[in-house]
Design an enzyme around this catalytic site. Structure first.
Site, mmCIF file in Angstrom:
data_model
loop_
_atom_site.group_PDB
_atom_site.id
_atom_site.type_symbol
_atom_site.label_atom_id
_atom_site.label_comp_id
_atom_site.label_asym_id
_atom_site.label_seq_id
_atom_site.Cartn_x
_atom_site.Cartn_y
_atom_site.Cartn_z
ATOM 1 N N ASP A 8 0.875 -1.157 0.000
ATOM 2 C CA ASP A 8 0.000 0.000 0.000
ATOM 3 C C ASP A 8 0.932 1.233 0.000
ATOM 4 O O ASP A 8 2.093 1.123 0.409
ATOM 5 C CB ASP A 8 -0.852 -0.044 1.274
ATOM 6 C CG ASP A 8 -1.638 1.214 1.470
ATOM 7 O OD1 ASP A 8 -2.386 1.586 0.564
ATOM 8 O OD2 ASP A 8 -1.488 1.849 2.541
ATOM 9 N N ASP A 10 -0.001 5.100 0.715
ATOM 10 C CA ASP A 10 -0.281 6.093 1.750
ATOM 11 C C ASP A 10 -0.357 5.427 3.133
ATOM 12 O O ASP A 10 -1.194 4.554 3.352
ATOM 13 C CB ASP A 10 -1.618 6.749 1.379
ATOM 14 C CG ASP A 10 -2.238 7.552 2.479
ATOM 15 O OD1 ASP A 10 -1.659 8.579 2.830
ATOM 16 O OD2 ASP A 10 -3.306 7.154 2.976
HETATM 17 P P1 B16 Z 1 -6.602 10.148 -4.021
HETATM 18 P P2 B16 Z 1 -3.660 4.059 -0.292
HETATM 19 C C1 B16 Z 1 -5.561 5.945 -0.406
HETATM 20 O O1 B16 Z 1 -4.231 5.544 -0.624
HETATM 21 C C2 B16 Z 1 -5.661 6.778 0.859
HETATM 22 O O2 B16 Z 1 -5.340 5.981 1.999
HETATM 23 C C3 B16 Z 1 -7.057 7.320 1.014
HETATM 24 O O3 B16 Z 1 -7.133 8.127 2.176
HETATM 25 C C4 B16 Z 1 -7.409 8.130 -0.234
HETATM 26 O O4 B16 Z 1 -8.741 8.623 -0.147
HETATM 27 C C5 B16 Z 1 -7.265 7.237 -1.471
HETATM 28 O O5 B16 Z 1 -5.932 6.740 -1.536
HETATM 29 C C6 B16 Z 1 -7.548 8.013 -2.748
HETATM 30 O O6 B16 Z 1 -6.548 8.994 -2.904
HETATM 31 O O7 B16 Z 1 -7.615 11.139 -3.557
HETATM 32 O O8 B16 Z 1 -5.191 10.688 -4.033
HETATM 33 O O9 B16 Z 1 -6.981 9.492 -5.324
HETATM 34 O O10 B16 Z 1 -3.641 3.969 1.205
HETATM 35 O O11 B16 Z 1 -4.567 3.047 -0.946
HETATM 36 O O12 B16 Z 1 -2.268 4.104 -0.882
HETATM 37 MG MG MG Z 2 -2.865 3.247 3.145
#
Ligand code: B16
Ligand code: MG
Length: 212
Positions: A8, A10
């Site tokens: 993952d 974030d």
């Molecule tokens: P974006 P991951 C996710 O990343 C985040 O944890 C989540 O908080 C966010 O809403 C989602 O990506 C979408 O992100 O707005 O930049 O498209 O943890 O799956 O790496």
């Molecule tokens: Mg994450």
């Protein structure tokens, strides 16, 4: 035997989870909607539009689709502004060493992220060329807990899902990994997720686990 690890992004590779929090908090404050760390933890791994739906659960009024689009766009604008200052310093402790060691042990590495900004982030922190495959929010129709993002990563790596491990900080991501029939490792906020095959305090612990 594990042949690949899907990371993952974030909250596992990089501390952008704090930027998501700040951007959503600004939106919630502007709309007078209650928002705290507990609500924020439910947004981990969840798509931008699904995140907004979770935030709006605390709202006293209904929002039109047009208003929802405006709010998700505003959130992304705030978030991208925060990303401008992102550098390799935001890479979480031990991550780079772990990626290099896995590759040295002939374990494939991939990204499985719900974020549509994943490639921008990876470029900014200087890790984009290290991964054998990237699967992100631009590739999928359904976000975590649906397994799609991880299944695409495995397909791009050319590795059977059952030979992949996933490392995640989101309960939604752990659920997605199990639905994909992968080995699910929880870290940070996902450590207490009931579906984890294993929880770690430090990402460096995964080296010994995948070498077994
Ligand atoms: P974006 P991951 C996710 O990343 C985040 O944890 C989540 O908080 C966010 O809403 C989602 O990506 C979408 O992100 O707005 O930049 O498209 O943890 O799956 O790496
Ligand atoms: Mg994450």
């Amino acid at each position: 035997m594990i042949s690949a690890v899907i990371f993952d992004l974030d909250g596992v590779i990089v501390s952008t989870d704090n930027y998501h929090y700040q951007a959503w908090k600004k939106i919630a404050d502007e709309e007078n909607i209650y928002f705290d760390e507990e609500v924020n933890n439910r947004l981990r791994g969840v798509s931008r539009s699904d995140s907004l739906e979770i935030i709006l659960e605390r709202s006293e009024r209904k929002y039109t689709e047009f208003e929802k689009t405006r709010l998700t766009e505003a959130k992304n604008t705030y978030y991208i502004k925060l990303l401008e200052s992102l550098t390799a310093e935001a890479i979480l402790p031990n991550v780079k060493e772990v990626l290099i060691k896995l590759k040295a042990n002939k374990i494939k590495i991939a990204i499985g992220s719900s974020s549509k900004n994943a490639k921008l982030i990876l470029k900014q922190i200087g890790l984009i060329d290290l991964f054998d495959a990237i699967s992100d929010g631009n590739d999928i129709k359904r976000s975590k807990p649906h397994p799609e993002v991880f299944l695409i990563a495995a397909k791009r790596l050319g590795i059977e899902p059952t030979k992949c491990a996933v490392i995640e900080d989101a309960s939604a991501g752990i659920e997605a990994a199990k639905k994909a029939r992968m080995y699910a490792i929880g870290i940070g906020a996902a450590k207490n997720s009931k579906l984890c095959d294993l929880s770690v305090d430090n990402i460096a612990e995964i080296i010994e686990i995948v070498k077994k």
